[in-house]
Design a protein around this motif. Structure first.
Motif, short mmCIF file in Angstrom:
data_model
loop_
_atom_site.label_atom_id
_atom_site.label_comp_id
_atom_site.label_asym_id
_atom_site.label_seq_id
_atom_site.Cartn_x
_atom_site.Cartn_y
_atom_site.Cartn_z
N HIS A 238 -43.99 8.63 -48.91
CA HIS A 238 -45.23 7.96 -48.56
C HIS A 238 -46.25 9.01 -48.12
N ARG A 239 -47.39 9.03 -48.76
CA ARG A 239 -48.43 10.03 -48.47
C ARG A 239 -49.52 9.39 -47.62
N ASP A 281 -51.16 7.03 -50.08
CA ASP A 281 -50.69 5.65 -50.02
C ASP A 281 -51.25 4.91 -48.81
N ALA A 282 -51.74 5.66 -47.81
CA ALA A 282 -52.28 5.06 -46.59
C ALA A 282 -53.29 6.01 -45.98
N CYS A 310 -60.91 2.52 -51.04
CA CYS A 310 -59.55 2.45 -50.50
C CYS A 310 -59.30 1.09 -49.85
N MET A 315 -55.48 -0.59 -49.53
CA MET A 315 -54.73 0.51 -48.94
C MET A 315 -54.55 0.27 -47.44
N ARG A 428 -47.23 1.03 -44.23
CA ARG A 428 -46.66 0.49 -45.48
C ARG A 428 -47.21 -0.90 -45.79
#
Length: 435
Positions: A238-239, A281-282, A310, A315, A428
């Motif tokens: 997870h980035r 990813d976040a 985003c 996101m 997440r």
């Protein structure tokens, strides 16, 4: 973890404004310049002092607070540092017995003696009474030495020394000196990165302390504790893009450590300079000073479009305090000028001339209690209704927490290690039930 005996002291004071922050930093630099490995910690939720203390010591600085970070973590971090340190310093917050738990409570928990810094300007024999009060208020907390700050002459220092009762010794008398000053603003000290001459200032301050006889090491303290288990690897692959520059810098080092330990890949970007959010990813928008850079943020239209994209794509975004302010449609700075900002949250953030929120708080959820604090000089007017509210340490209602399309935004600053599962769920975009 083996027992380690390391010289240690809690640098504290009768109250705020006595000069303990600069004394702690100067002591760290003095002993670092002497070739010692110095580890410094900060009691309580503070971002700015640790930035200066890291420059002074050359080592990372972590927060310690028995309620926010937990007693277990306080003991573990000190014991871990003691394995390699030649000296451990803990800078207290406010006065020695202020707050709950206070700096004194942390000192007792860790078995570290308190070393008060007392502003002696305009004071003579009363200095001894103040020292006696600090030493006798809590019989379980040892106070055997004190430091006099801002003395006017050697004779003044002698008066202070002679005023001390039996059992309390004057470790040193620091004369009034411009080298012992660091500029500040509404949230505290200037950020370390904003002071190009900070290292020179610290070296000069260290020389002042050396001349005052403050180069002696405190007595050794025994530290031992078991290392905690590793957190669940729930963010592997997870980035997370983290905003980090002069406008967004209020980040607990322990928060970054936890995200990395859970497997996250952290990538940093500057909303002031970069044109877009990195592929991620976040997104984490921490606190800082967006009000001081509102014009630059407003003019960076490509970054604004990237952040909006985003959010529109769903996101996961965590916006804390300054991050929340930047997410508003408008930000009114202290001069009254209104800036058009990112527009993820409808409404206007407005700077005030006094504190609008202060204190320890927690956010209760189905995935744990996220502890942290609030400290801000602005308010947000928005039509949004809070999804939840943090709770003040005393139990009353605290900061509003807004949730919309995977955006979690609040003036509340969270200490991530207090609720790892919750933090992972936010990044997440997993379901969270607020209590």
């Amino acid at each position: 973890m083996p027992i380690a005996n390391v010289p240690a002291a809690m640098i504290t004071a009768p109250g705020s404004g006595q000069g303990k922050s600069m004394v702690t930093a100067a002591l760290a630099r003095l002993h670092r310049n002497a070739g010692r490995n110095v580890r410094v910690f900060k009691h309580g939720p503070d971002y700015l002092d640790p930035m200066v203390l890291e420059v002074a010591s050359g080592n990372p600085v972590y927060q310690l607070h028995p309620w926010m970070t937990g007693e277990y973590e306080c003991r573990w971090r000190l014991a871990e540092a003691a394995q390699t340190a030649d000296l451990i310093l803990v800078e207290g917050s406010m006065g020695l017995f202020d707050g709950s738990p206070s700096s004194g409570d942390l000192a007792k928990l860790a078995g570290i003696p308190a070393l008060p810094v007392i502003d002696a300007k305009g004071m003579a024999q009363t200095f001894g009474a103040v020292a006696l009060g600090l030493a006798s208020f809590d019989p379980e907390l040892p106070v055997h030495q004190v430091i006099a700050n801002k003395t006017g002459s050697s004779y003044h220092g002698e008066l202070l020394r002679e005023s001390l009762p039996e059992g309390i010794r004057l470790l040193g008398a620091i004369p009034r000196n411009d080298s012992m000053n660091i500029p500040d603003r509404h949230l505290g000290l200037f950020q370390a990165a904003e002071m190009d001459d900070l290292s020179d200032r610290l070296n000069k301050a260290a020389e002042v302390l050396m001349s005052a006889g403050l180069d002696a090491l405190p007595k050794p303290v025994s530290f031992t504790f078991e290392t905690p288990s590793k957190p669940e690897q729930c963010l592997v692959g997870h980035r997370i893009a983290v905003a980090r520059d002069a406008a967004f810098s209020f980040i607990y080092r322990a928060n970054l450590d936890l995200l990395t330990a859970m497997g996250a890949d952290l990538v940093y970007f500057s909303p002031l300079k970069d044109s877009e959010v990195p592929v991620a990813d976040a997104l984490w928008l921490p606190g800082g000073y967006p009000e001081l850079h509102a014009q630059t943020l407003a003019e960076n239209r490509t970054l604004l479009a990237s952040i909006r994209a985003c959010h529109q794509a769903g996101m996961p975004i965590l916006a804390e305090c300054g991050g929340l302010m930047a997410c508003a449609e408008e930000l009114e700075d202290k001069s009254g000028k209104v800036h058009q900002l990112w527009g993820l949250v409808p409404g206007r953030a407005t700077m005030a001339n006094r504190l609008s929120g202060l204190g320890l708080q927690s956010l209760e959820t189905s995935l744990g209690s996220l502890r942290g604090h609030t400290y801000h000089h602005s308010s947000l007017a928005t039509p949004w209704q809070p999804a939840a509210r943090a709770r003040k340490q005393a139990g009353s209602e605290g900061e509003a927490v807004y949730y919309h399309r995977n955006l979690v935004a609040s003036y509340f600053h969270g200490y991530f290690p207090s609720a790892p599962a919750l933090v992972a769920a936010i990044f997440r975009a997993e379901q969270v039930r607020f209590s």
